[in-house]
Motif scaffolding. Sequence first.
Motif, PDB file in Angstrom:
ATOM      1  N   LEU A 153       0.859  -1.188   0.000  1.00 33.88           N
ATOM      2  CA  LEU A 153       0.000   0.000   0.000  1.00 33.88           C
ATOM      3  C   LEU A 153       0.889   1.229   0.000  1.00 33.88           C
ATOM      4  CD1 LEU A 153      -3.157   0.793   2.048  1.00 33.88           C
ATOM      5  CD2 LEU A 153      -1.175   2.310   2.262  1.00 33.88           C
ATOM      6  N   CYS A 154       0.722   2.076  -1.003  1.00 35.50           N
ATOM      7  CA  CYS A 154       1.491   3.316  -1.110  1.00 35.50           C
ATOM      8  C   CYS A 154       0.559   4.499  -0.892  1.00 35.50           C
ATOM      9  CB  CYS A 154       2.137   3.446  -2.486  1.00 35.50           C
ATOM     10  SG  CYS A 154       3.230   2.088  -2.935  1.00 35.50           S
ATOM     11  N   ALA A 155       0.997   5.484  -0.127  1.00 34.56           N
ATOM     12  CA  ALA A 155       0.147   6.647   0.118  1.00 34.56           C
ATOM     13  C   ALA A 155       0.991   7.859   0.494  1.00 34.56           C
ATOM     14  CB  ALA A 155      -0.861   6.349   1.228  1.00 34.56           C
ATOM     15  N   GLY A 156       0.845   8.930  -0.282  1.00 33.15           N
ATOM     16  CA  GLY A 156       1.433  10.209   0.092  1.00 33.15           C
ATOM     17  C   GLY A 156       0.337  11.062   0.702  1.00 33.15           C
ATOM     18  N   PHE A 157      -0.154  10.653   1.866  1.00 35.44           N
ATOM     19  CA  PHE A 157      -1.351  11.271   2.439  1.00 35.44           C
ATOM     20  C   PHE A 157      -1.047  12.662   3.020  1.00 35.44           C
ATOM     21  CE2 PHE A 157       0.808   9.284   5.920  1.00 35.44           C
ATOM     22  CZ  PHE A 157       0.518  10.040   7.051  1.00 35.44           C
ATOM     23  N   PRO A 158      -2.014  13.579   2.966  1.00 34.30           N
ATOM     24  CA  PRO A 158      -1.830  14.918   3.544  1.00 34.30           C
ATOM     25  C   PRO A 158      -1.722  14.850   5.064  1.00 34.30           C
ATOM     26  CG  PRO A 158      -3.629  14.913   1.960  1.00 34.30           C
ATOM     27  CD  PRO A 158      -3.275  13.476   2.228  1.00 34.30           C
ATOM     28  N   CYS A 159      -1.027  15.808   5.639  1.00 34.64           N
ATOM     29  CA  CYS A 159      -0.814  15.857   7.083  1.00 34.64           C
ATOM     30  C   CYS A 159      -1.963  16.621   7.746  1.00 34.64           C
ATOM     31  CB  CYS A 159       0.515  16.544   7.390  1.00 34.64           C
ATOM     32  SG  CYS A 159       0.863  16.734   9.135  1.00 34.64           S
ATOM     33  N   GLN A 160      -2.570  16.032   8.755  1.00 33.07           N
ATOM     34  CA  GLN A 160      -3.624  16.692   9.518  1.00 33.07           C
ATOM     35  C   GLN A 160      -3.401  16.462  11.006  1.00 33.07           C
ATOM     36  OE1 GLN A 160      -6.478  14.289   7.245  1.00 33.07           O
ATOM     37  NE2 GLN A 160      -7.754  16.109   7.175  1.00 33.07           N
ATOM     38  N   ALA A 161      -3.806  17.428  11.809  1.00 34.30           N
ATOM     39  CA  ALA A 161      -3.687  17.264  13.253  1.00 34.30           C
ATOM     40  C   ALA A 161      -4.800  16.368  13.773  1.00 34.30           C
ATOM     41  CB  ALA A 161      -3.750  18.628  13.934  1.00 34.30           C
ATOM     42  N   PHE A 162      -4.507  15.649  14.843  1.00 31.89           N
ATOM     43  CA  PHE A 162      -5.501  14.784  15.469  1.00 31.89           C
ATOM     44  C   PHE A 162      -5.901  15.380  16.822  1.00 31.89           C
ATOM     45  CE2 PHE A 162      -4.403  12.352  12.092  1.00 31.89           C
ATOM     46  CZ  PHE A 162      -3.312  11.501  12.203  1.00 31.89           C
ATOM     47  N   SER A 163      -7.153  15.216  17.183  1.00 29.32           N
ATOM     48  CA  SER A 163      -7.612  15.661  18.501  1.00 29.32           C
ATOM     49  C   SER A 163      -7.370  14.532  19.500  1.00 29.32           C
ATOM     50  CB  SER A 163      -9.099  16.032  18.450  1.00 29.32           C
ATOM     51  OG  SER A 163      -9.314  17.089  17.558  1.00 29.32           O
ATOM     52  N   ILE A 164      -6.207  14.551  20.127  1.00 25.55           N
ATOM     53  CA  ILE A 164      -5.834  13.420  20.980  1.00 25.55           C
ATOM     54  C   ILE A 164      -5.586  13.840  22.420  1.00 25.55           C
ATOM     55  CG2 ILE A 164      -4.856  12.076  19.095  1.00 25.55           C
ATOM     56  CD1 ILE A 164      -2.120  13.077  19.939  1.00 25.55           C
ATOM     57  N   ALA A 165      -5.962  15.081  22.772  1.00 27.09           N
ATOM     58  CA  ALA A 165      -5.732  15.559  24.134  1.00 27.09           C
ATOM     59  C   ALA A 165      -6.456  14.666  25.139  1.00 27.09           C
ATOM     60  CB  ALA A 165      -6.219  16.995  24.273  1.00 27.09           C
ATOM     61  N   GLY A 166      -5.712  14.129  26.092  1.00 26.32           N
ATOM     62  CA  GLY A 166      -6.305  13.297  27.127  1.00 26.32           C
ATOM     63  C   GLY A 166      -6.673  11.909  26.672  1.00 26.32           C
ATOM     64  N   LYS A 167      -6.303  11.524  25.447  1.00 27.08           N
ATOM     65  CA  LYS A 167      -6.636  10.197  24.931  1.00 27.08           C
ATOM     66  C   LYS A 167      -5.360   9.408  24.692  1.00 27.08           C
ATOM     67  CE  LYS A 167     -10.775  12.014  22.636  1.00 27.08           C
ATOM     68  NZ  LYS A 167     -11.528  12.105  21.360  1.00 27.08           N
ATOM     69  N   ARG A 168      -5.527   8.162  24.343  1.00 26.78           N
ATOM     70  CA  ARG A 168      -4.343   7.324  24.129  1.00 26.78           C
ATOM     71  C   ARG A 168      -3.748   7.489  22.744  1.00 26.78           C
ATOM     72  NH1 ARG A 168      -4.879   2.503  21.386  1.00 26.78           N
ATOM     73  NH2 ARG A 168      -6.949   2.008  20.610  1.00 26.78           N
ATOM     74  N   GLY A 169      -4.438   8.204  21.853  1.00 25.06           N
ATOM     75  CA  GLY A 169      -3.909   8.422  20.519  1.00 25.06           C
ATOM     76  C   GLY A 169      -3.924   7.187  19.664  1.00 25.06           C
ATOM     77  N   GLY A 170      -5.047   6.460  19.673  1.00 28.33           N
ATOM     78  CA  GLY A 170      -5.157   5.227  18.912  1.00 28.33           C
ATOM     79  C   GLY A 170      -5.990   5.381  17.665  1.00 28.33           C
ATOM     80  N   PHE A 171      -6.398   4.229  17.108  1.00 25.23           N
ATOM     81  CA  PHE A 171      -7.101   4.174  15.823  1.00 25.23           C
ATOM     82  C   PHE A 171      -8.326   5.083  15.797  1.00 25.23           C
ATOM     83  CE2 PHE A 171     -10.030   2.201  12.783  1.00 25.23           C
ATOM     84  CZ  PHE A 171      -9.196   1.994  11.699  1.00 25.23           C
ATOM     85  N   GLU A 172      -9.172   4.996  16.826  1.00 28.90           N
ATOM     86  CA  GLU A 172     -10.410   5.765  16.834  1.00 28.90           C
ATOM     87  C   GLU A 172     -10.148   7.264  16.910  1.00 28.90           C
ATOM     88  OE1 GLU A 172     -13.366   4.495  16.253  1.00 28.90           O
ATOM     89  OE2 GLU A 172     -12.411   2.535  16.067  1.00 28.90           O
ATOM     90  N   ASP A 173      -9.032   7.664  17.489  1.00 27.11           N
ATOM     91  CA  ASP A 173      -8.741   9.081  17.649  1.00 27.11           C
ATOM     92  C   ASP A 173      -8.316   9.759  16.349  1.00 27.11           C
ATOM     93  OD1 ASP A 173      -9.240   8.871  20.381  1.00 27.11           O
ATOM     94  OD2 ASP A 173      -7.189   8.246  20.787  1.00 27.11           O
ATOM     95  N   THR A 174      -8.124   8.983  15.303  1.00 27.99           N
ATOM     96  CA  THR A 174      -7.748   9.575  14.015  1.00 27.99           C
ATOM     97  C   THR A 174      -8.964   9.804  13.119  1.00 27.99           C
ATOM     98  OG1 THR A 174      -7.366   7.424  12.942  1.00 27.99           O
ATOM     99  CG2 THR A 174      -5.516   8.415  14.111  1.00 27.99           C
ATOM    100  N   ARG A 175     -10.157   9.486  13.602  1.00 25.44           N
ATOM    101  CA  ARG A 175     -11.366   9.673  12.784  1.00 25.44           C
ATOM    102  C   ARG A 175     -11.479  11.130  12.353  1.00 25.44           C
ATOM    103  NH1 ARG A 175     -15.012   5.729  12.167  1.00 25.44           N
ATOM    104  NH2 ARG A 175     -14.840   3.894  13.485  1.00 25.44           N
ATOM    105  N   GLY A 176     -11.951  11.294  11.115  1.00 27.34           N
ATOM    106  CA  GLY A 176     -12.076  12.650  10.583  1.00 27.34           C
ATOM    107  C   GLY A 176     -10.824  13.135   9.894  1.00 27.34           C
ATOM    108  N   THR A 177      -9.759  12.347   9.924  1.00 27.32           N
ATOM    109  CA  THR A 177      -8.532  12.704   9.212  1.00 27.32           C
ATOM    110  C   THR A 177      -8.317  11.724   8.065  1.00 27.32           C
ATOM    111  OG1 THR A 177      -7.005  11.282  10.446  1.00 27.32           O
ATOM    112  CG2 THR A 177      -7.557  13.420  11.431  1.00 27.32           C
ATOM    113  N   LEU A 178      -7.526  12.126   7.107  1.00 24.89           N
ATOM    114  CA  LEU A 178      -7.264  11.259   5.963  1.00 24.89           C
ATOM    115  C   LEU A 178      -6.406  10.057   6.356  1.00 24.89           C
ATOM    116  CD1 LEU A 178      -6.764  14.005   3.260  1.00 24.89           C
ATOM    117  CD2 LEU A 178      -8.699  12.456   3.489  1.00 24.89           C
ATOM    118  N   PHE A 179      -5.604  10.205   7.401  1.00 21.22           N
ATOM    119  CA  PHE A 179      -4.828   9.043   7.842  1.00 21.22           C
ATOM    120  C   PHE A 179      -5.753   7.928   8.313  1.00 21.22           C
ATOM    121  CE2 PHE A 179      -2.919   6.532  11.276  1.00 21.22           C
ATOM    122  CZ  PHE A 179      -1.927   5.901  10.544  1.00 21.22           C
TER     123      PHE A 179
END
Length: 417
Positions: A159-185
């Motif tokens: 799988l190849c991807a030059g995906f755009p960079c977006q910030a994640f809303s991970i304050a106070g969270k573990r920063g896992g799969f569900e926390d990336t929702r709404g981003t292209l990643f």
Amino acid sequence: MSNTLAISLDKIRSDRKNPIADFDNKDAVITHFLHNNKNGVSKFFRKDAIAYTNEIIENYVSDGLIEYFTESNYKLEIFQNIEIPFVPNQKPKFKFIDLFAGIGGFRLALQNLGGKCVFSSEWDKKAQKTYRVNFGETPFGDITKERVKKYIPDDFDVLCAGFPCQAFSIAGKRGGFEDTRGTLFFDVAEIIKRKQPKAIFLENVKGLKSHDKGKTLETILNVLRNDLGYFVPDPKIVNAKDFGLPQNRERIYIVGFRKDLQISDFEYPKPIDKTVSFSDVKEKDVVETKYYLSTQYLQTLIKHKERHESKGNGFGYEIIQDDEIANAVVCGGMGRERNLVFDDRITDFTPTTKIKGKVNRNGIRKMTPREWARLQGFPDNFIIPVADASAYKQFGNSVAVPAIEATANEILKLIVE
């Protein structure tokens, strides 16, 4: 018969009253089917490809051709560009998909290594146009849509991807799969989770490393390593100039391997021993007058730079000498202004576009789109079918092909028998 339909397809793409709803997506289905009709991947496109073909013919071609397209012979080949510069490998060593494909830098690199692209996706219409005329395939559109994801085949290797960079809303969270929702990643991660490719190869801007104080990259690595179970070595900042291109372009590369492959070590490619400079990519013939700066525009750049220098800033235009390497080609005017060149071969100073002032007599010009293509490692037979403004944007957004190819080669050494 094929000539008749080829003309009709050109008409379809330029017809603003096009009666074929969602034509680009349907063309993506058809062209993907054509490229995969001799391997197992065709089943993901076959039914819709035949249906869409008949729909298009019914709208644009006489009824006499309808019978030519049946499920038993599906002669959709006349939808294919007969002459394209980069033909898919018929006996590939591996299969890959090309997400956020742009104009096909990843595809070009991996085809060079013997790979077969079985799915491509790019939402920008002008980039889709450039991709199609070079590879004979229209990329699917918005990868965030389920109607696009459903066409991604199984059992591809990379799988190849030059995906755009977006910030994640991970304050106070573990920063896992569900926390990336709404981003292209998240969409990339979701596809990895569904399809489980042997390897992944992601590319992004150097700033991803420090984006949101490093939290964005930390979340990405956590998802890939812990949530998706891939072996992911530390990412690497790779510079295009280390792989035979006269451009100082740093990008972050992230690679990963499915854990069942039991790969526990990976080394990024070492820089090659090759001295290059702008003269290696400079146009051999006299460049059109339109690329030369006007006297007024040049004075504006000079004054702008002087103002910043008086404040101790290093902003402003830059002229690249023939024996130097270029700054990174990027989108926006500054990408061109920091890559001006001297070229005194001009003899006709008659303006060919509307400019304020006269054409400068100092021989200062912008680089051409073809020079930008060469700076990114695209060969000269790569077709540029769009206007200059779009071409600069497309090459500025693209990847450095030789650096991608060298890294992909190291990946393939571990996953291709």
